[in-house]
Scaffold this motif. Structure first.
Motif, PDB file in Angstrom:
ATOM      1  N   GLU A   1       0.820  -1.206   0.000  1.00 47.60           N
ATOM      2  CA  GLU A   1       0.000   0.000   0.000  1.00 47.60           C
ATOM      3  C   GLU A   1       0.865   1.271   0.000  1.00 47.60           C
ATOM      4  OE1 GLU A   1      -3.687   2.099   0.570  1.00 47.60           O
ATOM      5  OE2 GLU A   1      -3.218   0.068  -0.077  1.00 47.60           O
TER       6      GLU A   1
ATOM      7  N   GLU B   1       3.190  -7.935 -12.871  1.00 55.70           N
ATOM      8  CA  GLU B   1       2.916  -6.500 -12.746  1.00 55.70           C
ATOM      9  C   GLU B   1       4.056  -5.635 -13.269  1.00 55.70           C
ATOM     10  OE1 GLU B   1       2.033  -5.205  -8.766  1.00 55.70           O
ATOM     11  OE2 GLU B   1       2.520  -3.165  -9.336  1.00 55.70           O
TER      12      GLU B   1
ATOM     13  N   GLN C   1      -3.326   5.879  -6.569  1.00 56.31           N
ATOM     14  CA  GLN C   1      -2.278   6.544  -5.793  1.00 56.31           C
ATOM     15  C   GLN C   1      -1.828   7.819  -6.479  1.00 56.31           C
ATOM     16  OE1 GLN C   1      -2.510   3.344  -6.346  1.00 56.31           O
ATOM     17  NE2 GLN C   1      -1.481   2.082  -4.825  1.00 56.31           N
TER      18      GLN C   1
ATOM     19  N   PHE D   1      -3.004  -0.683 -10.032  1.00 59.09           N
ATOM     20  CA  PHE D   1      -1.720  -0.595  -9.337  1.00 59.09           C
ATOM     21  C   PHE D   1      -1.348   0.826  -8.899  1.00 59.09           C
ATOM     22  CE2 PHE D   1      -1.409  -4.162 -12.399  1.00 59.09           C
ATOM     23  CZ  PHE D   1      -1.548  -5.165 -11.453  1.00 59.09           C
TER      24      PHE D   1
ATOM     25  N   ASN E   1       3.790   1.176  -2.748  1.00 58.46           N
ATOM     26  CA  ASN E   1       3.325   0.901  -4.097  1.00 58.46           C
ATOM     27  C   ASN E   1       4.209  -0.165  -4.766  1.00 58.46           C
ATOM     28  OD1 ASN E   1       1.929   1.098  -6.427  1.00 58.46           O
ATOM     29  ND2 ASN E   1       2.873   3.022  -7.080  1.00 58.46           N
ATOM     30  N   LEU E   2       4.336  -1.274  -4.079  1.00 60.14           N
ATOM     31  CA  LEU E   2       5.235  -2.342  -4.539  1.00 60.14           C
ATOM     32  C   LEU E   2       4.435  -3.539  -5.004  1.00 60.14           C
ATOM     33  CD1 LEU E   2       7.893  -2.702  -1.721  1.00 60.14           C
ATOM     34  CD2 LEU E   2       8.252  -1.922  -4.032  1.00 60.14           C
ATOM     35  N   PRO E   3       4.976  -4.305  -5.931  1.00 66.08           N
ATOM     36  CA  PRO E   3       4.346  -5.589  -6.222  1.00 66.08           C
ATOM     37  C   PRO E   3       4.520  -6.528  -5.032  1.00 66.08           C
ATOM     38  CG  PRO E   3       6.070  -5.069  -7.822  1.00 66.08           C
ATOM     39  CD  PRO E   3       6.142  -4.048  -6.754  1.00 66.08           C
TER      40      PRO E   3
ATOM     41  N   LYS F   1       6.559  -2.443 -14.112  1.00 70.24           N
ATOM     42  CA  LYS F   1       7.037  -1.207 -13.485  1.00 70.24           C
ATOM     43  C   LYS F   1       7.126  -0.155 -14.573  1.00 70.24           C
ATOM     44  CE  LYS F   1       9.614  -3.523 -10.009  1.00 70.24           C
ATOM     45  NZ  LYS F   1      10.705  -4.448 -10.147  1.00 70.24           N
TER      46      LYS F   1
END
Lengths: 505, 698
Positions: free
Chosen positions: A259, B488, B503, B499, A262-264, B490
């Motif tokens: 959260e 996912e 944010q 993802f 913001n990481l996998p 980057k």
């Protein structure tokens, strides 16, 4: 317009399989055309059970089949597939490699940690020196904490002194703790890591390190949040900020890391343990800031690897020599003798048509520097001790296969010659045996020329012809010892090159 | 139209806000020429079809199950449902009255007479009986109804049926065939007369029941719960699961009954299907107005609608330019439908036929099988180019259509990915990979709208084509992720849901808030279809409170409550309802003067942020940034088609006062596009373009 070469590089790591598709540019640079990454728990299997589960192999094959589909339209000229630490360590890696070959046609090569380190150094050297000119004035260290291994390179005066692939990694540790956890995993982990790393740091004498460069995605993540940018490729993190950050994320669980940062998912799980490992190493040094390379150097590395080492070799020859010298000194070799033998060996090598390449000359040089280190253990059988030490040391710039060759050259620098009953020699492939034979023959001559250990018999000229190799020296003193020694040791040379050796002053 | 139930709430309720939107659509229709007006009533009606199938059905399900999370203001679903149905009734009765009392009479005065049974004279009867005997009687079946179960089996969702009550008290149902033309036209003098097929069916229905007398009859249409869900974990192949679920849609519980004709009989039907009175809509006008779209497009009646609209050649690109060469130097921005979608189609067509094209990747959401893009992709696949298409089979109400042309693509050799198990793929993106002489290059189209040839002329959208490597690299990674090749991604420049989009949006709002707090000028200008995400709304409230000037053009649902002192006094919300459906999502953040401009496929609602693959992409070209700003600003100048949301939840319609020039944003944007196209033609004429082969080298 020259045809662009398009290569695909597949990197089978501890936690993921990556695909890079790159194309050549006229400027000899490479453009990244496409890339993909899928997680694969190779490390989890290997670090826990020692081998790769069938399920994981199946998944790897499925991923690689997908990758083949993704590659299809590009008209790939060459596929280079490599496996690193996890694959190297797995007991059933041959099964893995075979399955992959049979079902996808992809041939996976396993590269060793030190080889990977060379590539790393190549990638970071320039950007590092650009932002920190005095980096090379200090004893310094490059560190990468991976899932399975921590790679360390120790530098002095800008040269690699030593490099290590230590079996310390976030995933590897977590696997161990997982099976016997009581109490908090974080707590257990910290203790475990701390104990191990303190011990190693002491052995490696890390307290003298004052400059530090970290690479890898975790360091990059921290740098992107608290680092100061020094150049487009280089950031620096003050140690205080780094410590604070670790404290901060200590309170988060993986969900919160995903959260907040913001990481996998797979990265969030390993972030804290990786940073703990990094921190333990950092705290063992006297550095007060951490340089971080902000680019994805792995990509550069892989492209370099796949496109051949020719450029690399030149840069590495000095590194290999430096690193060999470091080891020779460490084992209290007679450096004057060692250097003298090295120089004489080069002269001989250059004169003779060995049909070997420059890389092999480097192996000869390394062997010359290291041939007597076994006397540290005992003068008796010192050639065997030397071989053992060489094959079990990290010599920067030399792969495991290279060290095998250097070890065998040294093994045969005294009386005995290769025989069918020497099992370790017989394990070498044909080409390696030929290299060993030719270079050992040269080393024997060069060593014989300094039998007195006085560095007197300097080769002033060499003449080859009429089935003879005549060595001229300007030394006017007594050369009887060298002549005697030559008589003992040159038969091997004569058999190989068909030249009889004469020494004249 | 009130849109909230509690005066103290910080948010408006979504369902009520949606109904207020549909009310605005209907109101807009009232002021137009008759055929346009009819079209807007049809839109209003068709909007309700979807709304009932999904949202009303959802609320009803909550009430039935009794186990649910409360909405943000704590209103019970049952209370909300009650209020919602009452408000819908207000809109629907007005729409009904509009059609019967305003539009049909106006059309009749102008040469189109849509007849009712009562109007028929001998001529109509003759035509009708002929059609009944030749077409209807042979294919229709009357089904006697004894039990509720039989009734359920006899009724198809959304179709018009006739109910016939016979003198022995028996009830029979006849389905109106949907493969026959619903309008039967014939010319008498200057008037085009139209007889409706369902009237013919009702008029002669007695013939199905020999020896019986038809006591009463009515037409009705039942809407069912259609929110299908698929068990992603089941072993079944996804496509078969999908097909099965589509089959199941026919059997969802009823959520609405619309009827026309005998009210008592209609009420009886309502009782059979066990539907509350509030869900019953008895209409004077024909059922299923959606099918009147076709009539609205009828030729020869230009005087009854606004002039036909043609898209202009885009400002950014001339027809003579080589799109690949141009893209090497700059990005292209298009504003549809003011500017034609043709360059995008052209690009894909060229790529499909070019031997140097390596691959084409595209996401297709709500695309029609006739779409030129789909045709081009099929051709490309046949030409041996790797075509990879992500189809979203769950694009609502298009599911079966999607599966059909996806199969055609697959047949041609394309790789078709049927979406992701957990997320709907809603981003609209197309990537062309070419092996050019010097290197491999990629070209990317990103848009706020779907690759749909029909909606491209009705929806207002923005789209960008670029070969910027940061963008194309990110896009390739996104494609690799949504096609399953990669996990996912980057990304450097693009933000994707689920993802990083939420944010980033929150971060951008926060940045403005911070700047405002430190005394700088701070401003957010935005445009979207829906604003319903409470986390974003709260961020906007904080920004407003800090002094950020926020102006949002929200076409449909808006849960944000503007203009409340200490909460949202710096927020202004408008809604434009005009000829084109406002569909673009665009955002400008002042960023201390160095404006950040974004386009997006995503609304600000939880569904888009959390349950879909959506994209937010920055605009880098300064001219494009200025252009988007001027587009967004034009909406706030509109004083003819614009509505402003008040703090009580009602919408105020703008009208120019005596001192003001009327300003209509869509008209202005149309004008701008036309002028630019003309200017461009002029420039091109002036430039002496000589046609000859290139000079030979000596």
């Amino acid at each position: 317009m020259q045809k662009q070469e398009i290569i695909a590089i597949i990197d089978i790591g501890s936690s993921a399989i990556r695909l890079l598709i790159a194309q050549s540019r006229p400027s000899s640079e490479w453009d990244l055309v496409d890339s993909a990454e899928r997680s694969l728990a190779l490390g989890r299997d290997v670090f826990r059970n020692g081998s790769i589960d069938r399920k994981t192999i199946n998944r790897a094959v499925a991923i690689l089949k997908d990758f083949m589909e993704l590659m299809a339209p590009y008209g790939i000229d060459r596929i280079v597939a490599i496996g690193t630490s996890a694959l190297r360590e797995s007991e059933n890696r041959e099964v893995f490699i075979n399955r992959v070959l049979l079902q996808t046609g992809i041939e996976v090569a396993v590269i060793d940690g030190v080889e990977a380190n060379q590539l790393t150094w190549l990638a970071v050297r320039e950007p590092l020196e650009a932002v920190c000119a005095d980096f090379k004035h200090y004893k310094s260290m490059i560190i990468e904490v991976g899932a399975g291994n921590t790679e360390l390179m120790i530098l002095r005066k800008g040269n690699i002194m030593a490099s290590y692939a230590l079996p310390i990694g976030a995933l590897r540790y977590l696997q161990r703790i997982d099976s016997k956890v009581d109490g908090s995993v974080e707590e257990t982990f910290r203790h475990h890591a701390s104990r191990n790393i303190r011990g190693i740091s002491h052995e490696l004498d890390l307290s003298k390190i004052s400059k530090l460069l970290a690479i890898g995605s975790d360091a990059r993540l921290v740098a992107s949040r608290l680092g100061k940018s020094l150049s487009p490729q280089m950031d620096v993190i003050p140690l205080a900020a780094f410590r604070e950050f670790i404290k901060e994320i200590e309170t988060y669980n993986s969900d919160e890391l995903v959260e907040h940062l913001n990481l996998p998912w797979n990265e969030a799980e390993l972030l804290y343990p990786s940073l703990i490992i990094l921190n333990e190493f950092v705290e063992s040094t006297r550095a007060d800031e951490i340089f971080v390379h902000s680019g994805n150097i792995r990509q550069g590395l892989l492209v370099n690897y796949a496109t051949g080492h020719s450029a690399l070799r030149e840069i590495f020859s000095t590194q290999v020599i430096e690193s060999s010298r470091g080891i020779a000194k460490h084992y209290r070799a007679n450096m004057k003798h060692a250097e003298f033998v090295r120089k004489q060996a080069i002269v001989l090598y250059n004169k003779l048509n060995t049909e070997l390449d420059l890389k092999d000359r480097l192996l000869l040089e390394s062997a010359a520097l290291l041939h007597d280190i076994g006397t540290y253990i005992s003068a008796e059988n010192h050639h065997k001790h030397s071989q053992y030490i060489i094959q079990n040391s990290d010599i920067f710039g030399l792969s495991v296969a290279d060290k095998e060759i250097v070890g065998h050259i040294v093994r045969y620098h005294r009386r005995s010659q290769p025989r069918n009953s020497h099992t370790s020699y017989m394990k070498l492939d044909r080409r390696s045996r030929i290299i060993v034979q030719k270079l050992a023959a040269l080393l024997r001559i060069a060593d014989a020329l300094d039998r007195s250990h006085t560095q007197s018999v300097v080769i002033s000229d060499l003449k080859a012809g009429n089935k003879k190799l005549t060595i001229f020296t300007a030394y006017a003193g007594d050369i009887s010892m060298e002549k005697l020694s030559l008589a003992e040791k040159s038969d091997f040379f004569e058999n190989l090159f068909g030249l009889k050796i004469l020494l004249r002053n | 139209m009130g849109v909230f139930t509690k005066n103290t709430s910080k948010y408006f309720l979504r369902e009520l806000s949606w109904n207020a939107f549909n009310f605005r659509v209907m109101k807009e229709g009232e002021s137009l020429k008759p055929l346009d007006s009819l079209k807007f009533m049809a839109i209003t009606s068709s909007n309700y079809d979807e709304f009932f199938m999904i949202r009303v059905a959802g609320l009803m399900r909550k009430v039935r199950e009794g186990n649910h999370a409360l909405p943000p203001d704590g209103t019970l679903p049952s209370v909300l449902l009650d209020k919602l149905l009452k408000e819908i009734k207000v809109v629907v009765s007005r729409q009904d009255a509009n059609v019967c009392h305003e539009i049909f009479p106006a059309l009749a005065d102008n040469g189109i007479h849509i007849t009712t049974l009562q109007d028929w004279n001998s001529r109509e009867r003759k035509v009708a009986v002929d059609i009944f005997e030749k077409e209807l009687f042979p294919i229709c079946t009357a089904i006697a109804i004894n039990k509720k179960k039989q009734f359920d089996a006899a009724i198809s969702q959304g179709h018009i049926h006739a109910a016939c009550l016979l003198n022995d008290g028996k009830l029979a149902i006849i389905r109106l065939p949907d493969n026959l033309d619903r309008y039967r036209e014939y010319q008498t003098g200057n008037t085009l007369k139209i007889v409706l097929l369902e009237d013919i069916l009702i008029a002669y229905a007695e013939k199905f029941f020999p020896g019986q007398i038809l006591k009463s009859s009515c037409l009705f249409r039942i809407t069912r719960d259609a929110d299908i869900s698929i068990d992603e974990d089941s072993d079944m192949n996804f496509l078969s699961a999908m097909e099965e679920a589509l089959e199941g849609r026919k059997n969802g519980f009823p959520v609405r009954l619309e009827s026309h004709g005998d009210f008592k009989l209609a009420k009886h039907i309502r009782e059979i299907i066990d539907l509350p009175e509030e869900n019953h809509f008895h209409l004077l006008s024909p059922l299923n107005l959606k099918s009147f779209y076709k009539l609205c497009e009828k030729s020869d009646f230009e005087h009854l609608r606004s002039p036909y609209f043609t898209s202009q050649t885009p400002w950014d690109l001339s027809e003579s330019e080589d799109i690949w060469e141009t893209l090497k130097e700059r990005d292209l921005l298009f504003h549809h439908p003011y500017e034609s979608f043709a360059p995008v189609v052209h690009m894909v067509n060229e790529a499909a036929d070019s031997p140097i094209t390596l691959a084409i990747k595209a996401t297709l959401y709500r695309t029609s099988g006739n779409s030129p893009i789909v045709h081009a992709l099929i051709r490309a696949a046949e030409n041996g180019i790797q075509v990879m298409v992500v189809v979203e089979p769950r694009a609502r109400f298009d599911e079966s259509a999607n599966l059909d042309w996806a199969a055609r693509l697959e047949h041609a050799g394309a790789i078709v990915v049927y979406g992701l198990a957990t997320f709907k793929v809603h981003l609209k993106s197309l990537l062309v990979i070419r092996r050019e002489e010097d290197r491999i290059r990629r070209y990317l189209h990103l848009g706020t709208g779907n690759y749909n040839d029909v909606t491209a002329t009705l929806y207002s959208d923005l789209s960008l084509i670029t070969s910027n490597t940061d963008f194309t690299r990110d896009a390739a990674l996104i494609f690799n992720a949504i096609t399953g090749y990669s996990s996912e991604p980057k990304l450097k420049k693009l933000f994707i849901a689920p993802f990083s989009l939420r944010q980033e949006t929150l971060r951008l709002i926060k940045q403005e808030e911070k700047r405002a707090r430190s005394g700088e000028v701070a401003e957010i200008l935005g445009k979207m279809n829906t604003l319903a995400d409470t986390e974003v709304i709260d961020a906007l409230y904080r920004a407003s409170e800090a002094g950020v000037k926020i102006s949002l053009n929200v076409r449909g649902v808006c849960c944000l409550r503007p203009g409340i002192k200490g909460l949202s006094e710096n927020i202004r919300i408008i809604s434009i309802i005009d000829t084109f459906l406002e569909h673009a999502r665009a955002f400008i953040y002042h960023n201390g003067g160095r404006e950040k401009v974004f386009l997006s496929s995503s609304d600000w609602m939880p569904r888009n942020f959390d349950e879909r693959i959506e994209i937010l992409f920055p605009i880098s070209d300064q001219a494009h940034k200025r252009r988007i700003r001027s587009i967004l600003e034009s909406y706030f100048k509109d004083n003819t088609k614009s509505w402003e949301l008040r703090q009580d939840g009602s919408w105020k319609r703008y009208k120019p006062n005596e001192n003001q020039q009327p300003f209509r944003a869509q008209k202005y944007l149309t004008e701008i596009a036309r002028l630019r196209a003309e200017e461009k033609t002029l420039q091109e004429k002036k430039a002496l373009s000589v046609r000859r082969s290139p000079a030979k080298e000596k």
